[in-house]
Design an enzyme around this catalytic site. Structure first.
Site, PDB file in Angstrom:
ATOM      1  N   ASP A  69      -3.366   0.547  16.515  1.00 47.47           N
ATOM      2  CA  ASP A  69      -3.295  -0.490  15.493  1.00 47.47           C
ATOM      3  C   ASP A  69      -3.798  -0.075  13.620  1.00 47.47           C
ATOM      4  O   ASP A  69      -4.416   0.883  13.675  1.00 47.47           O
ATOM      5  CB  ASP A  69      -4.757  -1.726  15.850  1.00 47.47           C
ATOM      6  CG  ASP A  69      -4.755  -3.060  15.037  1.00 47.47           C
ATOM      7  OD1 ASP A  69      -4.264  -3.686  15.453  1.00 47.47           O
ATOM      8  OD2 ASP A  69      -5.547  -3.115  14.258  1.00 47.47           O
ATOM      9  N   PHE A 157       9.615   0.193   7.594  1.00 43.78           N
ATOM     10  CA  PHE A 157       9.453  -0.719   8.337  1.00 43.78           C
ATOM     11  C   PHE A 157       7.583  -0.901   7.156  1.00 43.78           C
ATOM     12  O   PHE A 157       7.316  -0.309   6.714  1.00 43.78           O
ATOM     13  CB  PHE A 157       9.051  -0.974   9.374  1.00 43.78           C
ATOM     14  CG  PHE A 157       7.984  -0.973  10.550  1.00 43.78           C
ATOM     15  CD1 PHE A 157       7.452  -1.047  11.033  1.00 43.78           C
ATOM     16  CD2 PHE A 157       8.199   0.588  10.692  1.00 43.78           C
ATOM     17  CE1 PHE A 157       5.764  -0.906  11.540  1.00 43.78           C
ATOM     18  CE2 PHE A 157       7.615   1.520  11.515  1.00 43.78           C
ATOM     19  CZ  PHE A 157       6.224   0.583  12.160  1.00 43.78           C
ATOM     20  N   LYS A 180       9.059  11.675   7.570  1.00 41.51           N
ATOM     21  CA  LYS A 180       7.798  10.396   7.424  1.00 41.51           C
ATOM     22  C   LYS A 180       7.158  10.979   8.782  1.00 41.51           C
ATOM     23  O   LYS A 180       6.235  10.502   8.569  1.00 41.51           O
ATOM     24  CB  LYS A 180       8.357   9.029   7.483  1.00 41.51           C
ATOM     25  CG  LYS A 180       7.874   7.782   7.560  1.00 41.51           C
ATOM     26  CD  LYS A 180       7.627   6.506   7.445  1.00 41.51           C
ATOM     27  CE  LYS A 180       6.169   5.614   7.987  1.00 41.51           C
ATOM     28  NZ  LYS A 180       7.131   4.402   8.551  1.00 41.51           N
TER      29      LYS A 180
END
EC number: 3.6.1.66
Length: 206
Positions: A69, A157, A180
């Protein structure tokens, strides 16, 4: 020792990012797709929601499950959007709408007061069918930065196009995927998780 587990996510972008990160750091792992139902994320923290998803996937498949999450927390918003990051502009909104709303809310806020942080919590759930007594573990990763004034970049994203990591003059969406993966909140959480995965692999393989 190899380890098979289900990645409890229907987010294709997140699945690909996990596969890259895991493949780089734990090449012996086998990541299985998850096609089960999505549980209601009724937790009030990243950890609670990650565990809800991982437990549901472990119960549905009978396999070891991982779930994350994640979201962005903004200093001047008191930590919001936080766990509501994916639906900040509404439950049916997409990334572009979420980003635009957040930028609108910060339109009068100038540097250096645009501090933000990406947060990722990864939950590991091993069901009793795999390991006697079962097992759970939670790892966390944080990525500190500043919010840009407008989106930039075509990679990544979510809020990547407006997140400038500390020490860089580009957004996360302007980084190459491998760049990243080397520093993101998700990568940092996985670094914390990796020793636990290796311990579980050893226990399961006895």
């Amino acid at each position: 020792m190899s380890l098979e587990f289900v990645l409890a996510s229907h987010n294709a972008h997140k699945v690909r990012e996990f596969q890259r990160i895991i493949g780089e750091r734990m090449p012996q792992a086998v990541v299985l797709p998850y096609d089960g139902p999505e549980p209601v994320e009724e937790g009030v923290t990243f950890a609670e929601n990650a565990l809800i998803k991982a437990r549901a996937a472990a119960q549905h498949t009978g396999r070891i499950a991982l779930a994350d999450d994640s979201g962005i927390t903004v200093d001047v918003l008191g930590g919001a959007p936080g766990i509501f990051s994916a639906r900040w502009a509404g439950s049916a909104a997409g990334d572009e709408a979420n980003v635009r709303l957040l930028l609108d809310q910060l339109s009068d806020i100038r540097r250096p007061h645009r501090g933000a942080e990406f947060h990722c919590t990864i939950a590991l759930v091993v069901p009793e069918a795999v390991l006697a007594g079962g097992h759970e573990f939670v790892a966390e990763g944080r990525w500190r930065g500043t919010l840009a004034y407008e989106p930039r970049g075509s990679h990544g994203f979510g809020y990547d196009p407006i997140f400038e990591p500390d020490g860089l003059e580009v957004t996360a969406a302007e980084l190459r995927p491998e760049e990243k993966d080397a520093q993101s909140h998700r990568a940092r959480a996985f670094v914390e998780l990796l020793p636990e995965l290796e311990r579980v692999a050893a226990r399961v393989g006895r």
